[in-house]
Scaffold this active site. Structure first.
Site, PDB file in Angstrom:
ATOM      1  N   ASN A   9       0.875  -1.172   0.000  1.00 45.36           N
ATOM      2  CA  ASN A   9       0.000   0.000   0.000  1.00 45.36           C
ATOM      3  C   ASN A   9       0.912   1.222   0.000  1.00 45.36           C
ATOM      4  OD1 ASN A   9      -1.765   2.075   0.509  1.00 45.36           O
ATOM      5  ND2 ASN A   9      -2.392   1.356   2.542  1.00 45.36           N
ATOM      6  N   TRP A  10       1.006   1.850  -1.156  1.00 47.68           N
ATOM      7  CA  TRP A  10       1.951   2.976  -1.288  1.00 47.68           C
ATOM      8  C   TRP A  10       1.458   4.241  -0.590  1.00 47.68           C
ATOM      9  CZ3 TRP A  10       3.807   2.927  -7.142  1.00 47.68           C
ATOM     10  CH2 TRP A  10       4.420   1.685  -7.412  1.00 47.68           C
ATOM     11  N   LYS A  11       0.166   4.251  -0.220  1.00 48.27           N
ATOM     12  CA  LYS A  11      -0.434   5.450   0.400  1.00 48.27           C
ATOM     13  C   LYS A  11      -0.179   6.668  -0.505  1.00 48.27           C
ATOM     14  CE  LYS A  11      -0.121   3.173   4.826  1.00 48.27           C
ATOM     15  NZ  LYS A  11       0.016   3.252   6.286  1.00 48.27           N
ATOM     16  N   HIS A  95      -9.370   1.232   5.180  1.00 40.91           N
ATOM     17  CA  HIS A  95      -8.077   1.365   5.866  1.00 40.91           C
ATOM     18  C   HIS A  95      -8.270   2.265   7.088  1.00 40.91           C
ATOM     19  CE1 HIS A  95      -3.945   2.476   6.714  1.00 40.91           C
ATOM     20  NE2 HIS A  95      -3.585   1.399   6.040  1.00 40.91           N
ATOM     21  N   GLU A  97      -6.623   4.626   8.164  1.00 40.08           N
ATOM     22  CA  GLU A  97      -6.415   6.049   7.874  1.00 40.08           C
ATOM     23  C   GLU A  97      -7.676   6.650   7.241  1.00 40.08           C
ATOM     24  OE1 GLU A  97      -2.767   5.467   5.713  1.00 40.08           O
ATOM     25  OE2 GLU A  97      -1.795   4.908   7.599  1.00 40.08           O
ATOM     26  N   GLU A 167      -5.032  -4.906  10.675  1.00 38.14           N
ATOM     27  CA  GLU A 167      -3.991  -3.897  10.857  1.00 38.14           C
ATOM     28  C   GLU A 167      -4.224  -3.170  12.180  1.00 38.14           C
ATOM     29  OE1 GLU A 167      -2.265  -2.771   6.659  1.00 38.14           O
ATOM     30  OE2 GLU A 167      -3.714  -1.296   7.335  1.00 38.14           O
ATOM     31  N   GLY A 173       2.918   2.230  10.828  1.00 35.33           N
ATOM     32  CA  GLY A 173       3.865   3.329  10.678  1.00 35.33           C
ATOM     33  C   GLY A 173       4.616   3.668  11.958  1.00 35.33           C
ATOM     34  N   SER A 213       3.852  -2.220  10.251  1.00 36.13           N
ATOM     35  CA  SER A 213       5.305  -2.282  10.431  1.00 36.13           C
ATOM     36  C   SER A 213       5.934  -3.602   9.995  1.00 36.13           C
ATOM     37  CB  SER A 213       5.685  -1.954  11.879  1.00 36.13           C
ATOM     38  OG  SER A 213       5.287  -0.628  12.201  1.00 36.13           O
ATOM     39  N   GLY A 234       3.002  -1.043   4.246  1.00 37.76           N
ATOM     40  CA  GLY A 234       3.075   0.381   3.931  1.00 37.76           C
ATOM     41  C   GLY A 234       4.507   0.787   3.606  1.00 37.76           C
ATOM     42  N   GLY A 235       5.193   1.345   4.595  1.00 34.78           N
ATOM     43  CA  GLY A 235       6.538   1.897   4.395  1.00 34.78           C
ATOM     44  C   GLY A 235       7.500   0.990   3.645  1.00 34.78           C
TER      45      GLY A 235
HETATM   46  P1  13P Z   1       3.333   0.337   7.659  1.00 34.40           P
HETATM   47  O1  13P Z   1       3.801  -0.941   7.024  1.00 34.40           O
HETATM   48  O2  13P Z   1       4.034   1.550   7.176  1.00 34.40           O
HETATM   49  O3  13P Z   1       3.253   0.226   9.146  1.00 34.40           O
HETATM   50  O4  13P Z   1       1.802   0.540   7.155  1.00 34.40           O
HETATM   51  C1  13P Z   1       0.907  -0.504   7.241  1.00 34.40           C
HETATM   52  C2  13P Z   1      -0.318  -0.140   6.497  1.00 34.40           C
HETATM   53  O5  13P Z   1      -1.058   0.746   6.884  1.00 34.40           O
HETATM   54  C3  13P Z   1      -0.600  -0.881   5.254  1.00 34.40           C
HETATM   55  O6  13P Z   1      -1.884  -0.628   4.787  1.00 34.40           O
END
Ligand code: 13P
Length: 251
Positions: A9-11, A95, A97, A167, A173, A213, A234-235
Site C-alpha cells: 500500500n503505497w499510500k 483502511h 487512515e 492492521e 507506521g 510495520s 506500507g513503508g
Molecule cells: P506500515 O507498514 O508503514 O506500518 O503501514 C501498514 C499499512 O497501513 C498498510 O496498509
C-alpha cells in the site's frame, strides 16, 4: 488452499515516474511470482502507467480506496469501473487512515465492498483496534463490530473472494510490529467470527493478511503462523529490496 498475498500500500507516495521505477525493480526480482499473489496499490494518478509497466508480469494492481456509487457528482472520487479499467484487480477498503481521517464507517465500507464485488474487484477490507482499545480490553468487541458491519450481507461466494487485512492501528507506521503470537491470536479470532456466519469451510478459505510495520526482518516469524496468509505493507513497500524480500519470505 487459501490464496497467499503480499500487498504493498503505497499510500500518498510516488509520482508516476517514481512508481514506474519502483515496479521496474520489483518486476526484475519477483515479476513471475504468482504464489503468493504480488500486489501493488499505487496512488490513483500512477495506476495506468504502473499497469503498463507491469503488463508482461504476474504482479497485480489495486486501488487504495473507491466510491460506492457507479458515477456522478462526487468531486475527487473514483469508481469501481474506473479502477477496473485502469488495470486494477483489487481495492483496499476501510483502511484505518480512511476510517480515522475521512470518517469512513463500517456501513460505508460495506457499501463499497458490495459495489467492488459486483463490479468484479476483490476487496481487501481492513480492520484493527487502537492502542487505547487494546489496553482497555475492547479489542475483541471492536474487531467483531468492524467485521460484522463491514462484511454485512455478503453472500458466501463473495465472502470467499474477499480478503481481510488485520492492521492494529498502534502498529501502523510506528515500527511497533505485533508479535507473531499477537497477530495469530486475532487472525484466529477473525476466522472464528467468519465461521459463525458462514461455517468453517468458507471461513477457512478467506485470506487474512497482517499489516503494521512489516519488514523483511520480521516477515519470517509472522508468516510461520498458520492463519497469517500474507501481509499488507506500507513503508517497506516503497523500497524494492525490502518489498521483494518480504515476497520471498512467503514463497
Ligand atoms: P506500515 O507498514 O508503514 O506500518 O503501514 C501498514 C499499512 O497501513 C498498510 O496498509
Amino acid at each position: 488452499m487459501r490464496r497467499k498475498i503480499i500487498a504493498g500500500n503505497w499510500k500518498m507516495n510516488k509520482t508516476v515516474v517514481d512508481g514506474q521505477a519502483l515496479v521496474g525493480e520489483i518486476k526484475k526480482e519477483v515479476g513471475k511470482v504468482n504464489d503468493p499473489v504480488v500486489l501493488v496499490c499505487p496512488p490513483f494518478t500512477a495506476l495506468t502507467e504502473v499497469a503498463m509497466a507491469l503488463k508482461d508480469s504476474e504482479i497485480q494492481i489495486g486501488g487504495q480506496h473507491m466510491h460506492e456509487a457507479d458515477s456522478g457528482a462526487y468531486t475527487g472520487e473514483i469508481s469501481a469501473e474506473m479502477l477496473l479499467t485502469s488495470g486494477c484487480t483489487y481495492v483496499i477498503l476501510g483502511h484505518s487512515e480512511r476510517r480515522a481521517l475521512f470518517s469512513e464507517t463500517d456501513k460505508l465500507v460495506n457499501a463499497k465492498a458490495q459495489k467492488a464485488l459486483a463490479a468484479g474487484l476483490i476487496p481487501i477490507v481492513c480492520v484493527g483496534e487502537t492502542l487505547e482499545q487494546r489496553e482497555s480490553g475492547a479489542m475483541e468487541k471492536v474487531i467483531e463490530e468492524q467485521i460484522s458491519g463491514s462484511l454485512d450481507s455478503l453472500s458466501e461466494s463473495d465472502m470467499k473472494k474477499t480478503v481481510i487485512a488485520y492492521e492494529p492501528v498502534w502498529a501502523i507506521g510506528t515500527g511497533k510490529v505485533a508479535t507473531p503470537e499477537q497477530a495469530e491470536e486475532v487472525h484466529v479470532y477473525i476466522r472464528r467470527l467468519l465461521a459463525k456466519t458462514y461455517g468453517d469451510e468458507t471461513a477457512n478459505e478467506v485470506t487474512i493478511l497482517y499489516g503494521g510495520s512489516v519488514k523483511a526482518s520480521n516477515a519470517d516469524g509472522l508468516f510461520e503462523k498458520e492463519n497469517i496468509d500474507g501481509a499488507l505493507i506500507g513503508g517497506a513497500s516503497l523500497k524494492a529490496d525490502e518489498f521483494t524480500a518480504i515476497v520471498k519470505a512467503m514463497m
